[in-house]
Design an enzyme around this catalytic site. Sequence first.
Site, PDB file in Angstrom:
ATOM      1  N   LYS A  93       0.813  -1.225   0.000  1.00  0.00           N
ATOM      2  CA  LYS A  93       0.000   0.000   0.000  1.00  0.00           C
ATOM      3  C   LYS A  93       0.841   1.268   0.000  1.00  0.00           C
ATOM      4  O   LYS A  93       0.458   2.275  -0.601  1.00  0.00           O
ATOM      5  CB  LYS A  93      -0.940   0.016   1.196  1.00  0.00           C
ATOM      6  CG  LYS A  93      -2.025  -1.036   1.088  1.00  0.00           C
ATOM      7  CD  LYS A  93      -3.086  -0.808   2.132  1.00  0.00           C
ATOM      8  CE  LYS A  93      -4.074  -1.946   2.091  1.00  0.00           C
ATOM      9  NZ  LYS A  93      -5.313  -1.669   2.793  1.00  0.00           N
ATOM     10  N   GLU A 177      -2.349   6.935   8.158  1.00  0.00           N
ATOM     11  CA  GLU A 177      -3.204   7.781   7.305  1.00  0.00           C
ATOM     12  C   GLU A 177      -4.062   8.638   8.217  1.00  0.00           C
ATOM     13  O   GLU A 177      -4.404   8.227   9.320  1.00  0.00           O
ATOM     14  CB  GLU A 177      -4.144   6.909   6.449  1.00  0.00           C
ATOM     15  CG  GLU A 177      -3.544   6.444   5.152  1.00  0.00           C
ATOM     16  CD  GLU A 177      -4.521   5.609   4.305  1.00  0.00           C
ATOM     17  OE1 GLU A 177      -5.741   5.704   4.508  1.00  0.00           O
ATOM     18  OE2 GLU A 177      -4.016   4.863   3.459  1.00  0.00           O
ATOM     19  N   HIS A 212     -15.006  -2.039   8.812  1.00  0.00           N
ATOM     20  CA  HIS A 212     -14.236  -1.697   7.611  1.00  0.00           C
ATOM     21  C   HIS A 212     -14.271  -2.778   6.545  1.00  0.00           C
ATOM     22  O   HIS A 212     -13.418  -2.805   5.665  1.00  0.00           O
ATOM     23  CB  HIS A 212     -12.779  -1.355   7.956  1.00  0.00           C
ATOM     24  CG  HIS A 212     -12.644  -0.253   8.961  1.00  0.00           C
ATOM     25  ND1 HIS A 212     -13.269   0.960   8.817  1.00  0.00           N
ATOM     26  CD2 HIS A 212     -11.965  -0.174  10.116  1.00  0.00           C
ATOM     27  CE1 HIS A 212     -12.996   1.731   9.847  1.00  0.00           C
ATOM     28  NE2 HIS A 212     -12.208   1.067  10.662  1.00  0.00           N
ATOM     29  N   ARG A 269      -7.161  -8.162  -8.563  1.00  0.00           N
ATOM     30  CA  ARG A 269      -7.885  -9.434  -8.765  1.00  0.00           C
ATOM     31  C   ARG A 269      -9.351  -9.112  -9.022  1.00  0.00           C
ATOM     32  O   ARG A 269      -9.762  -7.962  -8.972  1.00  0.00           O
ATOM     33  CB  ARG A 269      -7.775 -10.287  -7.502  1.00  0.00           C
ATOM     34  CG  ARG A 269      -8.221  -9.530  -6.269  1.00  0.00           C
ATOM     35  CD  ARG A 269      -8.341 -10.416  -5.044  1.00  0.00           C
ATOM     36  NE  ARG A 269      -8.511  -9.634  -3.842  1.00  0.00           N
ATOM     37  CZ  ARG A 269      -9.647  -9.102  -3.419  1.00  0.00           C
ATOM     38  NH1 ARG A 269     -10.745  -9.255  -4.127  1.00  0.00           N
ATOM     39  NH2 ARG A 269      -9.709  -8.414  -2.293  1.00  0.00           N
TER      40      ARG A 269
HETATM   41  P1  ADP Z   1      -8.261  -3.453   3.583  1.00  0.00           P
HETATM   42  O1  ADP Z   1      -7.434  -3.653   2.345  1.00  0.00           O
HETATM   43  O2  ADP Z   1      -7.581  -3.980   4.825  1.00  0.00           O
HETATM   44  O3  ADP Z   1      -9.674  -3.900   3.439  1.00  0.00           O
HETATM   45  P2  ADP Z   1      -8.676  -0.643   2.863  1.00  0.00           P
HETATM   46  O4  ADP Z   1      -7.551   0.281   2.733  1.00  0.00           O
HETATM   47  O5  ADP Z   1      -9.272  -1.195   1.596  1.00  0.00           O
HETATM   48  O6  ADP Z   1      -8.275  -1.861   3.831  1.00  0.00           O
HETATM   49  O7  ADP Z   1      -9.829   0.039   3.697  1.00  0.00           O
HETATM   50  C1  ADP Z   1     -10.998  -0.641   4.084  1.00  0.00           C
HETATM   51  C2  ADP Z   1     -12.008   0.335   4.662  1.00  0.00           C
HETATM   52  O8  ADP Z   1     -11.467   0.964   5.830  1.00  0.00           O
HETATM   53  C3  ADP Z   1     -12.406   1.493   3.768  1.00  0.00           C
HETATM   54  O9  ADP Z   1     -13.420   1.154   2.869  1.00  0.00           O
HETATM   55  C4  ADP Z   1     -12.859   2.530   4.792  1.00  0.00           C
HETATM   56  O10 ADP Z   1     -14.152   2.253   5.273  1.00  0.00           O
HETATM   57  C5  ADP Z   1     -11.872   2.316   5.915  1.00  0.00           C
HETATM   58  N1  ADP Z   1     -10.719   3.220   5.747  1.00  0.00           N
HETATM   59  C6  ADP Z   1      -9.515   2.929   5.200  1.00  0.00           C
HETATM   60  N2  ADP Z   1      -8.687   3.993   5.239  1.00  0.00           N
HETATM   61  C7  ADP Z   1      -9.389   4.995   5.821  1.00  0.00           C
HETATM   62  C8  ADP Z   1      -9.085   6.354   6.164  1.00  0.00           C
HETATM   63  N3  ADP Z   1      -7.884   6.895   5.916  1.00  0.00           N
HETATM   64  N4  ADP Z   1     -10.056   7.080   6.742  1.00  0.00           N
HETATM   65  C9  ADP Z   1     -11.273   6.552   7.023  1.00  0.00           C
HETATM   66  N5  ADP Z   1     -11.613   5.286   6.745  1.00  0.00           N
HETATM   67  C10 ADP Z   1     -10.689   4.501   6.140  1.00  0.00           C
END
Ligand code: ADP
Length: 476
Positions: A93, A177, A212, A269
């Site tokens: 990431k 973040e 999440h 994917r």
């Molecule tokens: P993973 O790959 O572990 O599923 P992601 O980066 O795709 O993690 O994030 C999954 C979810 O987490 C997002 O859809 C959102 O709801 C929450 N999320 C991720 N980063 C942030 C952020 N910086 N601020 C607020 N919510 C976040």
Amino acid sequence: MGIQTVALFSEADRTSMHVRMADEGFSLTGNTPGESYLRQDLVVDAAKRSGEDAIHPGYGFLSENPAFAEKVEASGLKFIGPPASAIRALGDKTAARKIADELMIPTVPGTREAISEDDEAASIAAKIGYPILLKAAAGGGGKGMRVVKDREQLADALRTSKSETRNAFGDDRVYIEKYLQHPRHIEIQVLADGAGNTIFLGERECSIQRRHQKVMEETPSPIVDESLRTEMGRAAVRLVRSVGYRNAGTVEFLVDEHKKFYFLEVNTRLQVEHPVTELVTGIDLVRQQILISDGHDLSLTQDEVSRRGHAIECRICAEDPENNFFPSTGILKRYSPPHGPRVRVDSGFCEGDSVTIFYDPLMAKVITWGQNRYEAIDGMRRALEEFTIQGVESTIPFCLSVLSNERFRRGEFDTSFVDEEFNPAVFHATSERREIAASVAAVLIQAGARQQKAAITDHQDGEQSAWKKQRLESHH
Ligand code: ADP
């Protein structure tokens, strides 16, 4: 497509539906993923021994593992997915965030490097402002993710995030973040061929999440208009093109209340929620994946992508929504998915199958299509009310409660929706009311059945006496 398929199966999956549906099955010993589906050597060996040409990795296990993609190609088979180099470039990431920066695609504020020391984390957090989010560089599935509200929580959160990340991915790099307060999760589906053609197929709105993780998805997003769609789509295409991407992929974004979008990550994917895109575009994504891997160019251009109507997906999991979504296992005594127009069910189970503890609790995905969002929602309510599952608890009641929520119906939601609207105590009370209603209904049905039985007995007595009478008469 007339392609013969071989399904791999673990001990626990010996009689699973995917094995029954395939032309051939190939056994991997053991039950846990580590003993079976994650054994790269066994998987490649099985494919070679059964004379296969290509491996489709699905959307779990080895689907985003560049070493596996390399191993498959090195053995002379095709990997149905992107080149290993593209998976590697985007899989980390922090590396993906750097690529987005170089292309001037906005990212959520935060670090581009992993952080390890408390002090370093504290000074970065102070700069970007609390709340912050700790995330795993190698992340996925929400593992290692921790919201930190203030300085006091930081050291503990960093420690637990690192250990969770190490356990899940064998890599404990964590980065920071800014935690956006009420974003929507909106992602773009892309397709790229080997001749340099890359197109986007529109967005998917995935803001209905628990911890999440997505539970319901739809397209189009209630807040995306044509100009935002084009802007996000072009950003997604630029990003994947820059790493020589080929095949299907998804670029995820968070979108704030001003409709400003921020790059989140790329999933290299097929996604669980891909059917909603298929229903509105009419494009079979898995077929496209296979064609691209087989060296075909895309058969349509960006201008030829058309979208019609609205589609929604509900993930039906073997979890108990009344008991904090605790996994529920057992034998499916009854399992009767919905049918009818505008309903698609992608299911991995049949009546009589067992739901075990070994794998993800996802049993089925129900996808409905409508001319507009309300039609798709109402179609989904009808479909889920018809879906009968007995033997394990399921998330159907939870999905139904979201579908009848006024905020959801108005399209006014973000990633905090479930936490804000879904109060387990209230849900429990509603379910109890439903149970009372069910008991009352059962009593009424029983009473009705008794009356009916009495009527039938009378009728039979009548018939019997008439027959008896006739017999007696003839006898005499
Ligand atoms: P993973 O790959 O572990 O599923 P992601 O980066 O795709 O993690 O994030 C999954 C979810 O987490 C997002 O859809 C959102 O709801 C929450 N999320 C991720 N980063 C942030 C952020 N910086 N601020 C607020 N919510 C976040």
